[in-house]
Design an enzyme around this catalytic site. Structure first.
Site, PDB file in Angstrom:
ATOM      1  N   LEU A 259      11.933 -19.631  -4.779  1.00 31.77           N
ATOM      2  CA  LEU A 259      10.812 -18.939  -4.123  1.00 31.77           C
ATOM      3  C   LEU A 259       9.486 -19.277  -4.808  1.00 31.77           C
ATOM      4  CD1 LEU A 259      10.036 -16.612  -2.037  1.00 31.77           C
ATOM      5  CD2 LEU A 259      10.056 -15.100  -4.022  1.00 31.77           C
TER       6      LEU A 259
ATOM      7  N   TRP B 241     -11.380  -2.228  -9.253  1.00 36.18           N
ATOM      8  CA  TRP B 241     -11.995  -1.796 -10.525  1.00 36.18           C
ATOM      9  C   TRP B 241     -12.701  -0.462 -10.364  1.00 36.18           C
ATOM     10  CZ3 TRP B 241     -10.445  -4.582 -14.528  1.00 36.18           C
ATOM     11  CH2 TRP B 241     -10.134  -5.929 -14.348  1.00 36.18           C
TER      12      TRP B 241
ATOM     13  N   HIS C  78       2.763   3.187  -8.938  1.00 41.25           N
ATOM     14  CA  HIS C  78       2.614   1.747  -9.178  1.00 41.25           C
ATOM     15  C   HIS C  78       3.838   1.191  -9.919  1.00 41.25           C
ATOM     16  CE1 HIS C  78      -1.304   2.064  -7.557  1.00 41.25           C
ATOM     17  NE2 HIS C  78      -1.849   2.694  -8.585  1.00 41.25           N
TER      18      HIS C  78
ATOM     19  N   SER D 196      -8.422  -5.347   4.200  1.00 36.83           N
ATOM     20  CA  SER D 196      -8.895  -5.054   2.845  1.00 36.83           C
ATOM     21  C   SER D 196      -9.222  -6.314   2.038  1.00 36.83           C
ATOM     22  CB  SER D 196      -7.866  -4.197   2.105  1.00 36.83           C
ATOM     23  OG  SER D 196      -7.644  -2.997   2.794  1.00 36.83           O
TER      24      SER D 196
ATOM     25  N   ASP E 231       0.836  -1.209   0.000  1.00 32.80           N
ATOM     26  CA  ASP E 231       0.000   0.000   0.000  1.00 32.80           C
ATOM     27  C   ASP E 231       0.866   1.253   0.000  1.00 32.80           C
ATOM     28  OD1 ASP E 231      -2.280   1.464   0.027  1.00 32.80           O
ATOM     29  OD2 ASP E 231      -2.862   0.976   2.076  1.00 32.80           O
ATOM     30  N   GLY E 232       0.332   2.326  -0.578  1.00 32.54           N
ATOM     31  CA  GLY E 232       0.994   3.625  -0.503  1.00 32.54           C
ATOM     32  C   GLY E 232       1.635   4.096  -1.800  1.00 32.54           C
ATOM     33  N   ASN E 233       1.394   3.378  -2.877  1.00 31.43           N
ATOM     34  CA  ASN E 233       1.976   3.796  -4.166  1.00 31.43           C
ATOM     35  C   ASN E 233       1.463   5.175  -4.587  1.00 31.43           C
ATOM     36  OD1 ASN E 233       3.127   1.288  -4.265  1.00 31.43           O
ATOM     37  ND2 ASN E 233       1.707   0.446  -5.776  1.00 31.43           N
TER      38      ASN E 233
ATOM     39  N   THR F 151     -10.528  -7.243  -6.037  1.00 33.35           N
ATOM     40  CA  THR F 151     -11.815  -7.232  -6.749  1.00 33.35           C
ATOM     41  C   THR F 151     -12.482  -5.856  -6.620  1.00 33.35           C
ATOM     42  OG1 THR F 151     -12.680  -8.293  -4.743  1.00 33.35           O
ATOM     43  CG2 THR F 151     -12.386  -9.705  -6.641  1.00 33.35           C
TER      44      THR F 151
END
Ligand code: FPP
Length: 242
Positions: free
Chosen positions: A132, A70, A38, A197, A21-23, A67
């Protein structure tokens, strides 16, 4: 698994989930369009995959698009989808270099056809890699995942494949997108927000939560180490008494 981090022997969480979060705020602070945030965030994802692997983390699951996302402007949604489109293409080469297995969770039916094709290709090409396990949650919502699982479960019930007596937590887990992954040990959320969220709501039942004010594009190896140190300070009792 234990690993030495800066001279300290630490328990390494097997599965780390991240809400990146925080872009948008990172871009705003720099008078840049949100999509530049982003873009910077996507670069950090690449680095954190390498760092996580080097620390000994086996599974990394990131929330790239929910979801609910959008609802954002067409410009922002298109920007994120284009970023992901390019990322998925470039990822094949990077994954083969790093031996990284990549999977996508979420509802793929709403994604553009070319993205679905790239996902299939990437998942197939990296299926045998044992570095990974990197999972991207794309058009993902925890409630929607449970809805899709229940739909399939009821349909299997109607066909007689399962009966009500078969339904236990293990069976429900086997209908989720994460059916072949362990539950996350540690959740990291950046940017100072303290909520889930709709992320992995079934799987996070006993997960430790680490919140940091750092905005996702500024997140780095030092932050990841801090989260692992915090995890080591927690006493995981899973509802029992020690
Ligand atoms: C949340 O920040 C971030 C997103 C909704 C998008 C995350 C996407 C990426 C990091 C890029 C692509 C990912 C991969 C796997 C390559 P926000 O926009 O809600 O930030 P804000 O709260 O500051 O507005």
């Amino acid at each position: 698994m234990k690993n030495e981090i800066d001279g300290e022997l630490l328990n390494i969480p097997e599965h780390v989930a991240i809400i990146m979060d925080g872009n948008g705020r990172w871009a705003k602070k720099r008078f840049l369009p949100r999509n530049m945030g982003h873009k910077a965030g996507a670069k950090v994802v690449e680095q954190i995959c390498e760092d996580a692997h080097n620390l000994g983390i086996k599974y990394l699951t990131v929330y790239a698009f929910s979801t609910e996302n959008w609802k954002r402007s067409v410009e922002e949604v298109t920007g994120i989808m284009n970023l992901l489109r390019n990322y998925l293409k470039d990822c094949i080469e990077r994954a083969s270099k790093n031996n990284m297995r990549v999977r996508i969770i979420g509802d793929k039916t709403a994604l553009d056809e070319d993205i679905v094709v790239s996902i299939d290709e990437l998942e197939k090409k990296t299926a045998g890699y044992n570095g990974l396990n990197f999972t991207i949650a794309l058009n993902y919502g925890g409630r929607d995942e449970i809805r899709r699982a229940v739909t399939k479960l009821v349909s299997d019930g109607c066909k007689g494949v399962i009966s009500p007596d078969d339904i236990d937590e293990r069976l429900i887990g086997s209908y989720l997108d994460t059916w072949d992954m362990p539950d996350p040990d540690l959740l990291i959320r950046t940017s100072g927000e303290l909520r889930l969220s709709n992320y992995l709501i079934w799987q996070l039942a006993y997960t430790e939560f680490y919140f940091t004010d750092t905005l996702w594009p500024d997140f780095d190896i030092e932050e990841l180490k801090n989260a692992v140190r915090y995890y080591n300070g927690r006493d995981r009792r899973y509802g029992g008494v020690k």
